[in-house]
Design a protein around this motif. Structure first.
Motif, PDB file in Angstrom:
ATOM      1  N   ALA A  82       0.827  -1.209   0.000  1.00 57.02           N
ATOM      2  CA  ALA A  82       0.000   0.000   0.000  1.00 57.02           C
ATOM      3  C   ALA A  82       0.854   1.250   0.000  1.00 57.02           C
ATOM      4  O   ALA A  82       0.474   2.275  -0.577  1.00 57.02           O
ATOM      5  CB  ALA A  82      -0.921  -0.007   1.223  1.00 57.02           C
ATOM      6  N   MET A  83       2.020   1.185   0.648  1.00 57.12           N
ATOM      7  CA  MET A  83       2.894   2.353   0.739  1.00 57.12           C
ATOM      8  C   MET A  83       3.748   2.536  -0.522  1.00 57.12           C
ATOM      9  O   MET A  83       3.989   3.656  -0.958  1.00 57.12           O
ATOM     10  CB  MET A  83       3.811   2.226   1.961  1.00 57.12           C
ATOM     11  N   LEU A  84       4.208   1.415  -1.092  1.00 58.83           N
ATOM     12  CA  LEU A  84       5.191   1.486  -2.175  1.00 58.83           C
ATOM     13  C   LEU A  84       4.608   1.177  -3.551  1.00 58.83           C
ATOM     14  O   LEU A  84       5.240   1.468  -4.566  1.00 58.83           O
ATOM     15  CB  LEU A  84       6.336   0.495  -1.898  1.00 58.83           C
ATOM     16  N   GLY A  85       3.423   0.578  -3.564  1.00 55.85           N
ATOM     17  CA  GLY A  85       2.852   0.106  -4.814  1.00 55.85           C
ATOM     18  C   GLY A  85       2.986  -1.403  -4.895  1.00 55.85           C
ATOM     19  O   GLY A  85       4.057  -1.968  -4.614  1.00 55.85           O
ATOM     20  N   ALA A  86       1.909  -2.050  -5.280  1.00 52.88           N
ATOM     21  CA  ALA A  86       1.891  -3.512  -5.276  1.00 52.88           C
ATOM     22  C   ALA A  86       2.937  -4.100  -6.221  1.00 52.88           C
ATOM     23  O   ALA A  86       3.544  -5.136  -5.922  1.00 52.88           O
ATOM     24  CB  ALA A  86       0.493  -4.004  -5.658  1.00 52.88           C
ATOM     25  N   GLU A  87       3.184  -3.446  -7.361  1.00 50.73           N
ATOM     26  CA  GLU A  87       4.120  -4.006  -8.335  1.00 50.73           C
ATOM     27  C   GLU A  87       5.535  -4.052  -7.777  1.00 50.73           C
ATOM     28  O   GLU A  87       6.253  -5.034  -7.967  1.00 50.73           O
ATOM     29  CB  GLU A  87       4.098  -3.174  -9.622  1.00 50.73           C
ATOM     30  N   ARG A  88       5.941  -3.004  -7.049  1.00 53.66           N
ATOM     31  CA  ARG A  88       7.305  -2.969  -6.519  1.00 53.66           C
ATOM     32  C   ARG A  88       7.510  -4.081  -5.497  1.00 53.66           C
ATOM     33  O   ARG A  88       8.586  -4.686  -5.439  1.00 53.66           O
ATOM     34  CB  ARG A  88       7.576  -1.602  -5.885  1.00 53.66           C
ATOM     35  N   VAL A  89       6.494  -4.349  -4.683  1.00 54.26           N
ATOM     36  CA  VAL A  89       6.595  -5.412  -3.691  1.00 54.26           C
ATOM     37  C   VAL A  89       6.533  -6.773  -4.372  1.00 54.26           C
ATOM     38  O   VAL A  89       7.267  -7.698  -4.005  1.00 54.26           O
ATOM     39  CB  VAL A  89       5.479  -5.257  -2.635  1.00 54.26           C
ATOM     40  N   ALA A  90       5.674  -6.910  -5.378  1.00 50.85           N
ATOM     41  CA  ALA A  90       5.555  -8.187  -6.085  1.00 50.85           C
ATOM     42  C   ALA A  90       6.840  -8.561  -6.809  1.00 50.85           C
ATOM     43  O   ALA A  90       7.125  -9.750  -7.011  1.00 50.85           O
ATOM     44  CB  ALA A  90       4.394  -8.126  -7.073  1.00 50.85           C
ATOM     45  N   ASP A  91       7.632  -7.570  -7.191  1.00 50.91           N
ATOM     46  CA  ASP A  91       8.911  -7.837  -7.858  1.00 50.91           C
ATOM     47  C   ASP A  91       9.931  -8.448  -6.912  1.00 50.91           C
ATOM     48  O   ASP A  91      10.931  -9.015  -7.361  1.00 50.91           O
ATOM     49  CB  ASP A  91       9.483  -6.536  -8.442  1.00 50.91           C
ATOM     50  N   ASP A  92       9.730  -8.327  -5.611  1.00 47.51           N
ATOM     51  CA  ASP A  92      10.728  -8.767  -4.627  1.00 47.51           C
ATOM     52  C   ASP A  92      10.013  -9.362  -3.409  1.00 47.51           C
ATOM     53  O   ASP A  92      10.198  -8.901  -2.281  1.00 47.51           O
ATOM     54  CB  ASP A  92      11.574  -7.561  -4.200  1.00 47.51           C
ATOM     55  N   PRO A  93       9.179 -10.401  -3.573  1.00 44.35           N
ATOM     56  CA  PRO A  93       8.334 -10.874  -2.467  1.00 44.35           C
ATOM     57  C   PRO A  93       9.122 -11.420  -1.282  1.00 44.35           C
ATOM     58  O   PRO A  93       8.740 -11.221  -0.128  1.00 44.35           O
ATOM     59  CB  PRO A  93       7.470 -11.951  -3.119  1.00 44.35           C
ATOM     60  N   ASP A  94      10.227 -12.132  -1.546  1.00 47.57           N
ATOM     61  CA  ASP A  94      11.015 -12.676  -0.431  1.00 47.57           C
ATOM     62  C   ASP A  94      11.623 -11.553   0.402  1.00 47.57           C
ATOM     63  O   ASP A  94      11.641 -11.622   1.637  1.00 47.57           O
ATOM     64  CB  ASP A  94      12.119 -13.588  -0.962  1.00 47.57           C
ATOM     65  N   ARG A 106      15.893  -1.808  -4.957  1.00 44.17           N
ATOM     66  CA  ARG A 106      15.038  -2.955  -4.747  1.00 44.17           C
ATOM     67  C   ARG A 106      14.873  -3.172  -3.243  1.00 44.17           C
ATOM     68  O   ARG A 106      15.695  -2.722  -2.441  1.00 44.17           O
ATOM     69  CB  ARG A 106      15.648  -4.200  -5.399  1.00 44.17           C
ATOM     70  N   LEU A 107      13.811  -3.872  -2.876  1.00 44.55           N
ATOM     71  CA  LEU A 107      13.564  -4.112  -1.459  1.00 44.55           C
ATOM     72  C   LEU A 107      14.708  -4.895  -0.823  1.00 44.55           C
ATOM     73  O   LEU A 107      15.027  -4.708   0.360  1.00 44.55           O
ATOM     74  CB  LEU A 107      12.238  -4.863  -1.279  1.00 44.55           C
ATOM     75  N   ALA A 108      15.336  -5.760  -1.616  1.00 45.75           N
ATOM     76  CA  ALA A 108      16.430  -6.571  -1.081  1.00 45.75           C
ATOM     77  C   ALA A 108      17.604  -5.716  -0.624  1.00 45.75           C
ATOM     78  O   ALA A 108      18.327  -6.081   0.310  1.00 45.75           O
ATOM     79  CB  ALA A 108      16.891  -7.578  -2.139  1.00 45.75           C
ATOM     80  N   ARG A 109      17.799  -4.583  -1.260  1.00 46.71           N
ATOM     81  CA  ARG A 109      18.925  -3.729  -0.862  1.00 46.71           C
ATOM     82  C   ARG A 109      18.704  -3.154   0.530  1.00 46.71           C
ATOM     83  O   ARG A 109      19.625  -3.112   1.344  1.00 46.71           O
ATOM     84  CB  ARG A 109      19.108  -2.610  -1.885  1.00 46.71           C
ATOM     85  N   LEU A 110      17.480  -2.703   0.810  1.00 44.50           N
ATOM     86  CA  LEU A 110      17.208  -2.198   2.155  1.00 44.50           C
ATOM     87  C   LEU A 110      17.243  -3.332   3.171  1.00 44.50           C
ATOM     88  O   LEU A 110      17.748  -3.159   4.293  1.00 44.50           O
ATOM     89  CB  LEU A 110      15.845  -1.508   2.188  1.00 44.50           C
ATOM     90  N   ALA A 111      16.729  -4.504   2.802  1.00 48.76           N
ATOM     91  CA  ALA A 111      16.775  -5.638   3.720  1.00 48.76           C
ATOM     92  C   ALA A 111      18.213  -5.970   4.085  1.00 48.76           C
ATOM     93  O   ALA A 111      18.530  -6.244   5.260  1.00 48.76           O
ATOM     94  CB  ALA A 111      16.081  -6.851   3.091  1.00 48.76           C
ATOM     95  N   ALA A 112      19.112  -5.940   3.101  1.00 51.30           N
ATOM     96  CA  ALA A 112      20.525  -6.214   3.381  1.00 51.30           C
ATOM     97  C   ALA A 112      21.100  -5.181   4.349  1.00 51.30           C
ATOM     98  O   ALA A 112      21.868  -5.523   5.253  1.00 51.30           O
ATOM     99  CB  ALA A 112      21.317  -6.230   2.075  1.00 51.30           C
ATOM    100  N   ALA A 113      20.720  -3.912   4.165  1.00 51.90           N
ATOM    101  CA  ALA A 113      21.219  -2.870   5.074  1.00 51.90           C
ATOM    102  C   ALA A 113      20.672  -3.066   6.483  1.00 51.90           C
ATOM    103  O   ALA A 113      21.377  -2.857   7.477  1.00 51.90           O
ATOM    104  CB  ALA A 113      20.833  -1.493   4.534  1.00 51.90           C
TER     105      ALA A 113
END
Length: 663
Positions: A499-511, A541-548
């Motif tokens: 809801a905050m980022l847009g469904a497509e951006r989250v769907a691109d990086d579900p894990d 990508r969401l993975a980059r923030l997760a790594a940080a």
């Protein structure tokens, strides 16, 4: 040739925009344009371009940028415009007609405008001036204190011009335009009290009393949370002015305004509103109006809204609408919303239902309560009251007498008739609302003792309280019904990110999205802060923030947006602990997996198990640890990280029991 400072630094000719090159070169030009036709010493340029110690070759760098600027201006035909970039010893001088600089034209237009004396002439002048802005001032310059100060000064001029334009529209009776102009500026500058005060007046003059009051209460909370101060004279003056006008039947017609209708006395105006400006309840044809709908019936059980004797008609009772805006992108929480509805619908006849929404810092208690209050507002046609009790903010919690004063004023009590003692004010409040159908939302309560004087008590009223403490005292003495709010699960947390980022951006990086939910402990506050980081970095990508965030040393810092974040929220919870309980929390944080029992806790803290058990109970009551089962306690990862980083701290005064009890 035109030079722009009111937005990105640009130089434009008839053939288009000139390419200036790197940020330091644009910054050199900006500093020269801020002081046109004035020699600017080389040392000043160096001090402005490097925030820390400048490099040894700084002089050469600046000289190179000046040389390149001179060539760029020459290619743009500077000489034909009377423009010259000259060297005077160890200083530089940019000669040019100052009207070529947008900031100079802006200042001249504003100076010509006289919003009070000649508002019709001022409006086009100020609109032209504000039209010169193309974004934040000095965009593209280096981030050093001198440029920050210059940008701030220009921004202050823009805000002053915005306020002047609103005053001009107001003087012409164009209050809708004034409100529209001030609204955007106030959203971007929420702590500018004078602007908010004028926005409140403009909204009121258009008949939007509830919106005006919402701005007051939101600004008051922000002032307390961010600066630790209360509203200033201008903001309080606007608030009380509106309340007095409502009470006197001025409606939305303050200062001779006719935008809200021209009806006199206690009737309704052409917009279908009462003379107090509150929406008039619809009455079915042939039906008899209720007491709340009938303007002939006074407030029951006490003084009327204008302070007359009990039982004496003195105009319709005020209908306050003080709820904050519904929370943005609110998702889920169906179980908690249903529980709140059940508390109200299943109340014992004759009793005023009371719900306590509890949970840890950042879990979304306020959002849940406010969302439900808006959805259920129709069941309370006599009004909705809202107050932030500041139980877990910086500084002192709100005193009940302060909140009662606001409530009584909102209900139409003249300021001079508001009692000065909490006991008398509480009695008058209960009397005024005894027969009304009223909803009271008390947010961020510290203790049961703080809440009790604010309870309405009328059989047709309902109260929702939010707190990080369980407020067991209210459960024991006032039959409060707890509504616990837990952290979000993986699916709910991922939906919030979508809801905050847009469904497509989250769907691109579900894990990675699910990992972010786990790293945020499922706290909506942390997830919203993470979403803010990603919104500011659209290429990540969401993975980059997760790594940080996997780096525990950086996690709390990354889960912050300005002064809002998990660390700030936890700091306010820990500040309410006694020194002993804060030390216990710090000791518990040393446990690697976050699971322990009283014996392990006693060993970690080096204290007697019985004493430790009492401390664990208090930490559980404050939702800083959870008791999953009998003698099985858990501490969340984010709380662990905070307690390790911050270390033990005392209560507000360094005394045992500093606010950790429930009253």
């Amino acid at each position: 040739m035109d030079f722009s400072l009111l937005g990105p630094i640009t130089v434009t000719t008839g053939a288009g925009e000139l390419a200036l090159g790197p940020a330091k070169r644009s910054s050199v030009l900006a500093l020269l344009l801020l002081q046109p036709n004035t020699t600017v010493p080389l040392e000043q340029l160096i001090d402005s371009l490097w925030e820390e110690e400048p490099p040894e070759h700084a002089r050469t760098v600046v000289q190179g940028h000046v040389s390149r600027l001179r060539a760029i201006l020459a290619r743009g035909g500077a000489e034909a415009y009377g423009i010259e970039l000259a060297t005077h010893g160890s200083a530089y001088l940019l000669r040019l007609p100052e009207e070529l600089i947008d900031a100079h034209r802006f200042a001249e237009l504003v100076a010509l405008a006289r919003p009070e004396a000649a508002p019709a002439d001022a409006v086009p002048l100020l609109r032209e001036a504000l039209g010169l802005w193309r974004g934040p001032a000095l965009t593209g310059t280096v981030t050093s204190p001198p440029f920050a100060a210059a940008a701030h000064a220009l921004e202050e001029q823009r805000l002053a011009a915005t306020e002047a334009l609103a005053r001009a529209h107001g003087a012409l009776g164009e209050h809708e335009q004034a409100a529209a102009i001030l609204y955007t500026a106030a959203v971007n500058n929420p702590l500018r009290e004078g602007m908010v005060a004028e926005l409140m007046r403009a909204l009121f003059r258009t008949g939007r009393q509830s919106d005006a009051m919402e701005w007051f209460h939101r600004t008051r909370r922000l002032l307390d949370e961010e600066l630790g101060v209360g509203p200033g004279a201008r903001l309080k003056g606007a608030y009380e002015e509106i309340l007095r006008a409502e009470e006197a039947g001025a409606g939305g017609r303050g200062r001779g305004d006719t935008a809200s209708g021209t009806g006199q006395g206690g009737g309704t105006n052409g917009a279908g509103r009462t003379a107090q400006g509150a929406p008039q309840e619809a009455v079915a044809p042939g039906a008899r109006p209720t007491a709340a709908q009938d303007p002939r019936v006074p407030a029951q059980g006490g003084r009327g809204p204008t302070g007359g004797a009990p039982g004496r008609a003195s105009g319709p009772p005020a209908v306050p609408r003080l709820l904050p805006r519904p929370p943005a992108r609110f998702l889920g929480r169906e179980q908690q919303l249903a529980a709140l509805t059940t508390v109200v619908q299943s109340a014992v006849p004759g009793e005023s239902p009371l719900a306590v929404v509890t949970g840890p810092a950042g879990v979304g208690k306020t959002a849940c309560a406010v969302q439900w209050a808006h959805a259920y507002a129709g069941a309370f046609p006599d009004g909705q009251l809202f107050a932030d009790l500041r139980g877990f903010n910086e500084g002192a919690a709100a005193e009940p007498v302060e909140i009662l004063r606001d409530f009584l004023l909102a209900l139409g009590t003249p300021p001079e008739r508001v009692p000065t003692s909490a006991q008398s004010a509480s009695a008058l409040f209960r009397s005024l609302v005894a027969e009304r159908r009223l909803l009271v939302v008390l947010d961020n309560a510290q203790s049961s003792a703080q809440v009790r004087p604010l309870l309405p008590g009328g059989a047709h009223c309902a109260t929702v309280v939010t707190s990080r403490s369980r407020l067991d005292g209210l459960v024991a003495t006032d039959v409060a019904r707890p509504v616990p709010v837990q952290a979000l699960g993986a699916a709910e947390g991922t939906a919030l990110l979508g809801a905050m980022l847009g469904a497509e951006r989250v769907a691109d990086d579900p894990d990675a999205a699910q990992e972010l939910v786990a790293l945020c402990d499922g706290l909506p506050l942390a997830l919203r802060a993470a979403a803010a980081q990603l919104t500011a970095r659209p290429r990540w990508r969401l993975a980059r923030l997760a790594a940080a965030l996997r780096d525990e040393r950086r996690r709390l810092a990354l889960l912050s947006a300005e002064d809002t974040g998990v660390a700030a929220a936890l700091r306010m919870s820990v500040a309410r602990l006694s020194a002993d309980d804060a030390r216990l929390l710090s000791a518990l944080a040393a446990n690697a997996d976050g699971h322990l029992n009283a014996s392990v806790a006693a060993a970690l803290a080096g204290a007697d198990p019985e004493v430790i058990q009492e401390g664990l109970d208090r930490l559980t009551e404050m939702h800083l640890v959870d008791e999953e089962a009998t003698d099985v306690y858990t501490i969340s990862t984010l709380t662990q990280l905070f307690a390790r980083d911050e270390g033990p701290a005392g209560g507000p005064e360094g005394k045992p029991g500093g606010g950790s009890g429930s009253g």
